[in-house]
Design an enzyme around this catalytic site. Structure first.
Site, mmCIF file in Angstrom:
data_model
loop_
_atom_site.group_PDB
_atom_site.id
_atom_site.type_symbol
_atom_site.label_atom_id
_atom_site.label_comp_id
_atom_site.label_asym_id
_atom_site.label_seq_id
_atom_site.Cartn_x
_atom_site.Cartn_y
_atom_site.Cartn_z
ATOM 1 N N LYS A 117 0.854 -1.188 0.000
ATOM 2 C CA LYS A 117 0.000 0.000 0.000
ATOM 3 C C LYS A 117 0.894 1.243 0.000
ATOM 4 O O LYS A 117 1.957 1.252 0.614
ATOM 5 C CB LYS A 117 -0.913 -0.029 1.222
ATOM 6 C CG LYS A 117 -1.975 1.062 1.251
ATOM 7 C CD LYS A 117 -2.894 0.857 2.453
ATOM 8 C CE LYS A 117 -3.924 1.962 2.572
ATOM 9 N NZ LYS A 117 -4.828 1.759 3.724
ATOM 10 N N SER A 141 -9.439 3.149 2.869
ATOM 11 C CA SER A 141 -8.366 3.749 2.102
ATOM 12 C C SER A 141 -7.513 2.728 1.325
ATOM 13 O O SER A 141 -6.652 3.124 0.534
ATOM 14 C CB SER A 141 -7.430 4.533 3.030
ATOM 15 O OG SER A 141 -6.790 3.685 3.958
ATOM 16 N N SER A 175 -10.548 0.782 6.789
ATOM 17 C CA SER A 175 -9.875 0.928 5.500
ATOM 18 C C SER A 175 -9.491 -0.367 4.815
ATOM 19 O O SER A 175 -9.057 -0.344 3.663
ATOM 20 C CB SER A 175 -8.622 1.792 5.667
ATOM 21 O OG SER A 175 -8.976 3.134 5.866
#
Length: 477
Positions: free
Chosen positions: A80, A155, A179
């Site tokens: 990520k 996210s 997220s």
């Protein structure tokens, strides 16, 4: 080796078995997924950066140097864009960090490398991972492959879009208020937020209020368990853990629980949220239908099911907002650099920096007491069932990009069932159980006891088998 055109159709567990049998090599597997990313990645907005040369070199290093017993040996994934990998840009989804290249990798990246995984690049995230959607100014929006007019959530939206479209077999995400679970639900995937302290490289222990933890996003429950095992114990069991505090319960391996999917449990059902006094929370018909499907599955599987009595928490919204804003206040951007930030981030950052220390201390104390109340309240249940989201995946551009207050309220309305799980440090898993008439995936969330990942994986595996949605492919495939 297996026909490469079929590799992305395999589950992560099947790919792991092919690697172990020598029917495909890490380099061949990386090359296959890199080619797929090149073809499909741009329209999904899944990647902040693809590192093809670095990925192939990492694959060759795994073949030469990493024992085949490593839990993720040769498995492709991606970091990520909030994670630091030495020598690779770490933009945090922000224009303010367009040129930042770290010299050292962070703990989670080092752990996936130790586990033998092969990172193919960086998955997209919104600015600093703050919103529940992945639509920013630094990169194109991440879209769910089930409907490109709708967002992938956030996210960890890039990671979810990539996994759902078969660009990766699975991917690690991070979850400070939902997220992992939000994008997993938006993309028809399994998303597991572990207990606070479970994953050493993303324990949550060092984050403000202990909110943010690392966990897996995958197409199946077993795939999620496979990645969780690699994140928990990259060098094998028993897991090394550099903290005095850690999640109770079994350290794994967790894959067995996911494969077996055994047991009968007592499930609570919760439809209230701690945001009910903050704004009007409406569980839309599609989300309610998913919850009813989850209840039906639980009943058919022989689990006990009962409603969790309501317990209003009118102080939650103020306390959580204070901590969320205070966390943004620590973003290392000052002066003219703030103009490169997006309006929501600037609003959160300035609110956080203006927050008196006494208010932050009071909020942290309130949330700590809330954690204890919730854990006691739910102690009689093996797991608690909620909708994963209150709405269908949101259209790209649905969120107000300028008004921070309205934007925050929109995020709460979309995902009111996730943030309190971070506050309490409990594990939770989302699993798809149905599709809308328009073909959008809808799921449920299961919340466990402290350290209860194995039970959650068992129940989720049972739901997965009975729901019959595994194997359905999105239009972008």
């Amino acid at each position: 080796m297996s026909d490469p055109v079929e590799l992305h159709d395999a589950t992560a567990l099947e790919l792991h078995q092919l690697l172990q049998r020598g029917e495909v090599s890490p380099s061949e597997l990386a090359a296959h997924f890199l080619a797929r990313i090149e073809r499909l990645g741009p329209e999904l907005g899944a990647f902040a950066q693809v590192d093809a040369d670095g990925a192939l070199e990492r694959a060759r290093r795994v073949e030469r140097e990493v024992p085949k017993t490593a839990p993720l040996w040769g498995m492709p994934l991606a970091d990520k864009d909030l994670q630091l990998r030495a020598g690779m840009p770490a933009r945090f989804g922000s224009r303010a960090f367009a040129d930042f290249v770290p010299l050292e990798s962070d703990a989670l990246v080092r752990d996936v490398d130790r586990a033998g995984a092969v990172s193919l690049g960086k998955t997209a995230t919104p600015e600093f991972g703050l919103p529940s959607y992945t639509e920013g100014l630094a990169f194109p929006p991440a879209r769910t492959p089930w409907d490109l007019s709708r967002g992938a959530g956030g996210s960890s939206g890039g990671a979810a879009a990539a996994v759902a479209a078969g660009l990766l077999p699975f991917a690690p995400g991070s979850d400070g208020g939902g997220s992992i679970r939000i994008p997993a639900a938006s993309c028809g995937l399994v998303g597991l937020k572990p207990s606070r302290g479970r994953v050493p490289g993303g324990s949550g222990i060092g984050s403000l209020a202990g909110l943010g933890v690392a966990g897996p996003i995958a197409r199946t429950v077993a795939d999620a368990a496979l990645l969780l095992d690699g994140l928990v114990a990259p060098a094998g069991y028993p897991a090394e853990h550099p903290f005095a505090l850690r999640a109770p319960g079994s350290d794994g391996p967790f894959l067995g629980a996911a494969i077996r999917g055994e047991g009968r449990y007592q499930l609570g059902v919760m439809t209230e949220t701690p945001w009910d006094d903050f704004t009007d929370i409406v569980v839309e018909p599609e989300a309610h239908a998913a919850l009813e499907r989850g209840i039906e599955l639980a009943d058919r599987l022989g689990h006990g099911v009962e409603a969790v009595p309501p317990a209003p928490e009118p102080g939650y919204a103020d306390a959580f907002r204070a901590v969320w804003q205070a966390g943004a206040g620590g973003i290392p951007v000052r002066g003219e650099g703030e103009e490169l930030l997006e309006p929501l981030t600037r609003w959160l950052l300035r609110r956080g920096r203006a927050l008196p220390a006494t208010e932050l201390v009071a909020a942290l104390s309130w949330l700590s007491d809330y954690e204890q109340r919730v854990i006691r309240r739910l102690a009689s249940y093996d797991a608690v069932l909620t909708p994963a989201l209150a709405m269908t995946p949101r259209p790209v551009g649905w969120y107000d990009a300028e008004d921070g207050e309205r934007n925050f309220a929109q995020q709460v309305a979309f995902t009111p069932f996730t943030s309190f799980v971070n506050v309490t440090g409990l594990p939770a898993i989302t699993v798809p159980v149905t599709f809308t008439e328009a073909g959008l995936p809808m799921g449920v969330q299961l919340i466990g006891r402290p350290g209860g990942e194995a039970v959650l994986l068992s129940i989720a595996a049972q739901f997965e088998r009975r729901a019959g949605v595994v194997g359905r492919r999105p239009p972008v495939w």
